[in-house]
Motif scaffolding. Structure first.
Motif, PDB file in Angstrom:
ATOM      1  N   HIS A  65      -1.891   1.965  -1.128  1.00 37.83           N
ATOM      2  CA  HIS A  65      -1.213   0.822  -0.073  1.00 37.83           C
ATOM      3  C   HIS A  65      -2.450   0.421   0.994  1.00 37.83           C
ATOM      4  O   HIS A  65      -3.030  -0.600   0.035  1.00 37.83           O
ATOM      5  CB  HIS A  65      -0.705   2.052   0.865  1.00 37.83           C
ATOM      6  CG  HIS A  65       0.332   3.028   0.722  1.00 37.83           C
ATOM      7  ND1 HIS A  65       1.541   2.995   0.301  1.00 37.83           N
ATOM      8  CD2 HIS A  65       0.189   4.429  -0.391  1.00 37.83           C
ATOM      9  CE1 HIS A  65       1.747   3.899  -1.017  1.00 37.83           C
ATOM     10  NE2 HIS A  65       1.482   4.823  -1.053  1.00 37.83           N
ATOM     11  N   GLU A 108      -2.025   7.241   6.237  1.00 41.44           N
ATOM     12  CA  GLU A 108      -2.201   7.645   4.393  1.00 41.44           C
ATOM     13  C   GLU A 108      -2.978   6.403   3.844  1.00 41.44           C
ATOM     14  O   GLU A 108      -4.753   7.125   3.654  1.00 41.44           O
ATOM     15  CB  GLU A 108      -1.059   7.390   3.355  1.00 41.44           C
ATOM     16  CG  GLU A 108      -1.314   7.292   2.167  1.00 41.44           C
ATOM     17  CD  GLU A 108      -0.586   7.634   1.260  1.00 41.44           C
ATOM     18  OE1 GLU A 108       0.566   7.279   1.319  1.00 41.44           O
ATOM     19  OE2 GLU A 108      -0.166   7.685  -0.376  1.00 41.44           O
ATOM     20  N   HIS A 139      -3.809   9.173  -3.827  1.00 36.70           N
ATOM     21  CA  HIS A 139      -2.660   8.227  -2.711  1.00 36.70           C
ATOM     22  C   HIS A 139      -2.833  10.502  -1.823  1.00 36.70           C
ATOM     23  O   HIS A 139      -3.446  11.403  -2.489  1.00 36.70           O
ATOM     24  CB  HIS A 139      -1.022   8.080  -3.020  1.00 36.70           C
ATOM     25  CG  HIS A 139      -0.840   7.354  -3.468  1.00 36.70           C
ATOM     26  ND1 HIS A 139       0.211   6.489  -3.442  1.00 36.70           N
ATOM     27  CD2 HIS A 139      -1.887   6.684  -4.558  1.00 36.70           C
ATOM     28  CE1 HIS A 139      -0.472   5.378  -3.423  1.00 36.70           C
ATOM     29  NE2 HIS A 139      -1.164   5.276  -4.824  1.00 36.70           N
TER      30      HIS A 139
HETATM   31 ZN   LIG Z   1       1.145   6.543  -1.214  1.00 37.33          ZN
END
Ligand SMILES: [Zn+2]
Length: 361
Positions: A189, A204, A257
């Protein structure tokens, strides 16, 4: 052999017997003060000081599932049954005979138990703990009363911290050939895409960037060349992450992640690592998964799995995508918000990578 043991020997087996010298009057109130079964599989008990406990296990029969029970001195006032969840069918509190208290935990039929490994541990004069099942079963805590008293909590926490420190030391990083390997770390991200949003607004993108940067530092210290697909909060699509890795001819690609569960369920926690194809990707995933689990005690092992994520599917080198915990999970989120835990995860990921490189190259 195992069948024989299960059928004969364990049909009725008393395997704990705790006897202290104190003899209590028959008509005293129950010695059991509080109990809790936790989602890490532990049963914890608080009793009167120097209480006598006897614990038993019985294999399932036509009437009951596997049962574990503990007998206490002192008579229970109101027998009751409490509905279980996960691997536990129900919990019954009763008085098997006058002046006694019995806590029975009955398991569901399909639960795998290994009572041979069970040990009741006396934490102090009035607290006890025993591990009954694996945290891989999802389970919501059940209990009555307060097992840990506030005053003791501080001491417990300190113990926990020093225990964590020694976990940290365990993560001694292996050596690899200097300036031989190059690795691409991909913090998921970024920028306008924060990824998962967890308890208390934890994001995150922030968590994985910090972990990724620490991995970069640790690997660099070991003479491994590391490139990050992003170093700050920028908007970065998936194809450029892949082409970046493919163009730099990296030996490995690791996308980092953190998870979120549908409906933001706080009882869902755990770690998992994905690879797309090949034994190399699988081996790398296994090494990383093993070590991230070790620094996340109590959090479920969701396993090493094949996944079709774009970044691991389209990169040409062995590639994995690691999910370091659920930002929406009560247990994981509380840890992931701490820098110290992010560091431990970075150590764990680094250790997995270095082990892979030293083995396979
Ligand atoms: Zn993710």
């Amino acid at each position: 052999m195992i069948r024989f043991l299960e059928n004969k020997l364990f049909r009725y087996l008393a395997f704990f017997y705790f006897l202290n010298s104190v003899i209590l009057p028959v008509h005293s109130s129950s010695d059991l003060a509080a109990w809790v079964i936790k989602n890490n599989g532990f049963l914890e008990l608080r009793t009167k000081s120097n209480s006598n406990l006897k614990a038993y296990f019985q294999k399932s029969n036509q009437i009951y599932g596997d049962r574990f029970w503990v007998d206490f001195s002192g008579e229970l006032k109101n027998p009751r049954t409490i509905k279980g969840n996960g691997p536990i069918k129900e919990i019954r509190l009763g008085k098997p005979n006058k002046g006694k208290t019995r806590l029975v935990i009955e398991f569901k039929e399909e639960t795998y138990l290994n009572p041979l490994t069970w040990r009741m541990v006396g934490l102090d004069q009035n607290r006890w703990r025993i591990k009954l099942f694996n945290p891989k079963y999802s389970f919501k805590n059940i209990g009555e009363g307060l097992v840990e008293k506030r005053r003791r909590n501080i001491k417990e926490n300190q113990n926990l911290i020093s225990k964590k420190k020694s976990d940290y030391q365990y993560l001694k990083l292996p050596e690899v050939k200097q300036n031989k390997f190059s690795v691409v770390i991909d913090p998921g991200h970024g920028g306008p895409d924060p990824g998962a949003i967890g308890i208390g607004g934890i994001r995150e993108t922030d968590v994985v960037l910090e972990v990724s940067k620490t991995v970069q530092k640790l690997l660099s210290d070991k003479g491994v060349k590391v490139r990050l697909t992003r170093k700050n909060e920028v908007d970065l699509d998936l194809p450029p992450r892949v082409s970046f890795a493919n163009n730099t001819n990296a030996d490995l690609f690791i996308s980092i992640h953190a998870n979120a569960s549908r409906g933001k369920r706080r009882d869902i926690n755990g770690l998992e690592t994905f690879y797309y194809r090949g034994w190399r990707g699988r081996l790398l995933a296994k090494r990383i998964q093993k070590h991230i689990l070790r620094v996340s005690p109590g959090s479920p092992d969701r396993g090493v799995k094949q996944g079709r994520f774009y970044v691991i599917k389209n990169t040409r080198m062995p590639a994995v995508l690691v999910e370091i915990g659920f930002l929406t999970g009560r247990l994981d989120a509380r840890r992931l918000e701490k820098t110290e835990h992010r560091k431990r995860l970075a150590y764990a990921i680094t250790k997995g990578i270095l082990e892979y490189l030293s083995k396979v190259g």
